[in-house]
Design a protein around this motif. Structure first.
Motif, short mmCIF file in Angstrom:
data_model
loop_
_atom_site.label_atom_id
_atom_site.label_comp_id
_atom_site.label_asym_id
_atom_site.label_seq_id
_atom_site.Cartn_x
_atom_site.Cartn_y
_atom_site.Cartn_z
N GLU A 1 0.80 1.30 1.54
CA GLU A 1 2.31 1.61 0.94
C GLU A 1 2.96 1.47 2.44
O GLU A 1 4.27 1.27 2.30
CB GLU A 1 2.56 2.93 0.28
CG GLU A 1 1.82 2.79 -1.07
CD GLU A 1 2.59 2.00 -2.04
OE1 GLU A 1 3.77 1.85 -1.72
OE2 GLU A 1 2.00 1.33 -2.91
N LEU A 2 2.55 2.07 3.30
CA LEU A 2 3.21 2.04 4.83
C LEU A 2 3.41 0.49 5.08
O LEU A 2 4.38 0.34 5.59
CB LEU A 2 2.46 2.87 5.63
CG LEU A 2 2.26 4.51 5.46
CD1 LEU A 2 1.54 4.85 6.49
CD2 LEU A 2 3.95 4.94 5.44
N ARG A 3 2.21 -0.39 4.86
CA ARG A 3 2.38 -1.48 5.29
C ARG A 3 3.40 -2.44 4.37
O ARG A 3 4.18 -3.07 5.14
CB ARG A 3 1.01 -2.17 5.34
CG ARG A 3 1.38 -3.61 5.69
CD ARG A 3 -0.14 -4.24 5.66
NE ARG A 3 -0.94 -4.17 4.43
CZ ARG A 3 -1.89 -3.43 4.18
NH1 ARG A 3 -2.32 -2.72 5.12
NH2 ARG A 3 -2.37 -3.49 2.84
N ARG A 4 3.62 -1.86 3.37
CA ARG A 4 4.56 -2.55 2.30
C ARG A 4 5.96 -2.08 2.69
O ARG A 4 7.01 -3.06 2.82
CB ARG A 4 4.22 -2.17 0.85
CG ARG A 4 5.41 -2.75 -0.06
CD ARG A 4 5.20 -2.09 -1.32
NE ARG A 4 6.52 -2.00 -2.25
CZ ARG A 4 6.65 -3.19 -2.92
NH1 ARG A 4 6.13 -4.38 -2.92
NH2 ARG A 4 7.73 -3.14 -3.64
N PHE A 5 6.21 -0.90 3.31
CA PHE A 5 7.67 -0.36 3.45
C PHE A 5 8.12 -0.76 4.78
O PHE A 5 9.27 -1.44 4.99
CB PHE A 5 7.51 1.04 3.47
CG PHE A 5 8.73 1.84 3.64
CD1 PHE A 5 9.77 1.82 2.62
CD2 PHE A 5 9.14 2.16 5.03
CE1 PHE A 5 11.13 2.41 3.22
CE2 PHE A 5 10.25 2.83 5.47
CZ PHE A 5 11.50 2.69 4.22
N PHE A 6 7.22 -1.03 5.72
CA PHE A 6 7.82 -1.25 7.00
C PHE A 6 7.56 -2.92 7.53
O PHE A 6 8.41 -3.30 8.44
CB PHE A 6 6.99 -0.36 8.28
CG PHE A 6 7.16 0.97 8.25
CD1 PHE A 6 8.43 1.57 8.87
CD2 PHE A 6 6.45 2.05 7.66
CE1 PHE A 6 8.84 2.79 8.84
CE2 PHE A 6 6.63 3.22 7.58
CZ PHE A 6 7.90 3.63 8.34
N ILE A 7 6.50 -3.32 7.14
CA ILE A 7 6.31 -4.81 7.37
C ILE A 7 6.74 -5.80 6.25
O ILE A 7 7.24 -7.03 6.57
CB ILE A 7 4.71 -5.01 7.64
CG1 ILE A 7 4.22 -3.99 8.91
CG2 ILE A 7 4.36 -6.35 7.87
CD1 ILE A 7 2.74 -4.23 9.03
N GLY A 8 6.89 -5.41 4.91
CA GLY A 8 6.89 -6.25 3.98
C GLY A 8 5.61 -6.88 3.50
O GLY A 8 4.67 -6.66 3.73
#
Length: 506
Positions: free
Chosen positions: A394-401
């Motif tokens: 989820e962090l990767r999805r939020f910050f990196i896309g």
């Protein structure tokens, strides 16, 4: 109508004519009825504020021996935009030093010509045309309410500068200018450029109701009639013609109250029978050519569906998207279906977001079975997206896309390459993300509808075989099962024929 014979309805009347407005002729008759001395002789029983007996004035006028010269009565026939000078304008424009604009110099020359030919024929009745300054000031100073203590607001002051009349600049406003925006416009710039494109021309018929020998004073000017004509041939007259009504009255204010009456009659020359017939032929030919032009744009051949098929036209739009920010979205398409037992089409949707840093994410998937019946329908589709387990994803999805995506959009329902009897999604983690509501406008077209034996009941029976729109998903599953069974039978038949060919003869 109050009292005996007076017309109190001074509202405007609207007429529409296809004839040129230059043919308009208006006869104005103005007459002084009584003076202040006669008004004071009237008893309270004979005269009230709202009702004055016109016949009483006629009898007393004839019996009292009042002055009946050219100052008491006048009749003039006025044409459209015909300029009749007032005594004030004659005194003003006779002096060439008072002329400032080209129009003033034109009036100066016309007044000199009138004086050379014996003077003007009118005395009290005169006109203000569309070119006069009075017309501009009259439209500029119009009140928004009927209150005497009205204080114009900021909007009223700004809108007063907008003239709803013909823009004399012609096509100048269509010429491209290098300076598109003026950040600090002046008052003159605003007044000359903020123009509503309404081709409207105005004309005022006025009367100078001053006392004997004192014509030419602006405070005694009264508006008898206002004429407005637009480009569509709409004529606005205020007040209306007095053809079958009584005359209008004007009571002057001040110590010496005087009562005037006037009538307005349309005396335009009627068109000859030959002219009317020629005009009808011209309009008939014009309308015929316009009809032919529209037919050439549409075409004479109407595109029909393929025989044995049902054509579905769909025009849709996104009404709302709960959980998303969206722009207006419209869809237009049509499909051809075999009408013996159609496999109804499905609309698949994928919601993708793009943020300020150009990072995109898949926000949800969904599907909609298109409406089975023609007409307007509103359908809501629930959406979901694949979900990875763990906080790191989820962090990767939020910050990196980026996010998990389906390789096959058909997996939203049933994959296209699926051949089994059961589809298991065990272990496939998803998350509900929102919903999208569509509004569809559907149209059905088929050659079968044109047959005389085809009835509305038969058309509905084609759709009722799928048990109506409220069971669309269940019916679609049945149709898909039917198609899978059909494919399995074809594959089994092909395998059986190959086995028979490859097996040795006993």
């Amino acid at each position: 109508m109050a009292g005996s014979g007076w017309s109190t309805d001074t509202g405007e009347a609207v007429y529409r004519s296809r004839d040129p407005v230059r043919n308009l002729r208006l006869r104005v008759h103005l007459q002084r009825i009584t003076t202040s001395s006669l008004l004071l002789c009237q008893s309270s029983s004979q005269m009230t504020n709202d009702s004055v007996d016109l016949t009483t004035f006629k009898l007393q006028t004839s019996a009292g021996g009042l002055r009946r010269d050219e100052d008491d009565e006048e009749e003039v026939v006025v044409s459209w935009q015909e300029k009749l000078f007032s005594q004030f304008e004659v005194d003003l424009y006779q002096n060439e030093s008072a002329c400032q604009t080209p129009l003033d110099h034109q009036y100066h020359q016309e007044i000199l010509n009138l004086e050379a030919s014996g003077g003007r024929k009118n005395h009290r009745i005169f006109t203000y045309t569309d070119s006069d300054r009075y017309t501009n000031l009259e439209e500029h100073c119009q009140k928004m309410t009927t209150s005497d203590t009205e204080v114009p607001s900021f909007l009223v002051e700004r809108m007063a500068n907008v003239r709803r009349r013909q823009d004399r600049r012609g096509l100048e406003s269509n010429v491209h200018k290098s300076r598109i925006i003026t950040w600090e416009p002046s008052e003159e710039f605003i007044r000359s450029n903020h123009v509503i494109n309404t081709p409207l021309q105005t004309m005022y018929i006025m009367a100078d109701l001053g006392p004997y020998g004192k014509l030419g004073q602006r405070n005694y000017e009264q508006v008898l009639c206002t004429l407005k004509v637009d480009s569509n041939g709409v004529l606005t007259v205020k007040p209306d013609f007095t053809d079958n009504k009584g005359p209008y009255r004007i009571v002057m204010e001040g110590e010496k109250q005087e009562l005037w009456k006037y009538t307005l009659n349309n005396v335009s020359s009627p068109a000859q029978r030959e002219e009317e017939e020629r005009e009808q032929r011209v309009f008939k030919d014009l309308y015929g050519r316009h009809k032919e032009y529209l037919s050439s744009l549409v075409g004479s051949d109407f595109e029909m569906a393929i025989p044995g098929s049902l054509r579905l036209f769909v025009n849709g739009e996104v009404v709302s998207a709960q959980g998303y920010e969206y722009d207006n979205l419209y869809v237009h398409f049509f499909v051809e279906l075999p009408n013996y037992f159609p496999q109804w089409p499905v609309l698949y949707l994928e919601v993708i977001s793009l943020d300020f840093w150009q990072r995109y994410r898949v926000e949800g998937y969904g599907s909609i079975v298109l409406p089975l019946a023609p007409g307007s329908h509103t359908i809501k589709a629930s959406t979901w997206r694949p979900m990875e387990s763990g906080t790191l994803a989820e962090l990767r999805r939020f910050f990196i896309g980026g996010s998990l995506e389906l390789e096959d959009m058909l997996y939203v329902r049933i994959p296209g390459n699926f051949k089994g009897s059961r589809l298991s999604r065990f272990g496939f983690r998803t998350e509900t993300t929102g919903s999208v509501t569509f509004r569809f406008h559907c149209l059905h077209q088929s050659r079968a509808f044109l047959k005389s034996s085809f009835t509305r009941e038969k058309m509905h029976s084609l759709l009722e075989r799928m048990e109506g729109a409220h069971q669309q998903s269940s019916v679609f599953n049945v149709l898909e099962a039917f198609q899978r069974a059909r494919r399995q039978m074809q594959e089994a038949r092909e395998n059986l024929s190959q086995d028979l060919v490859s097996s040795p003869m006993l």
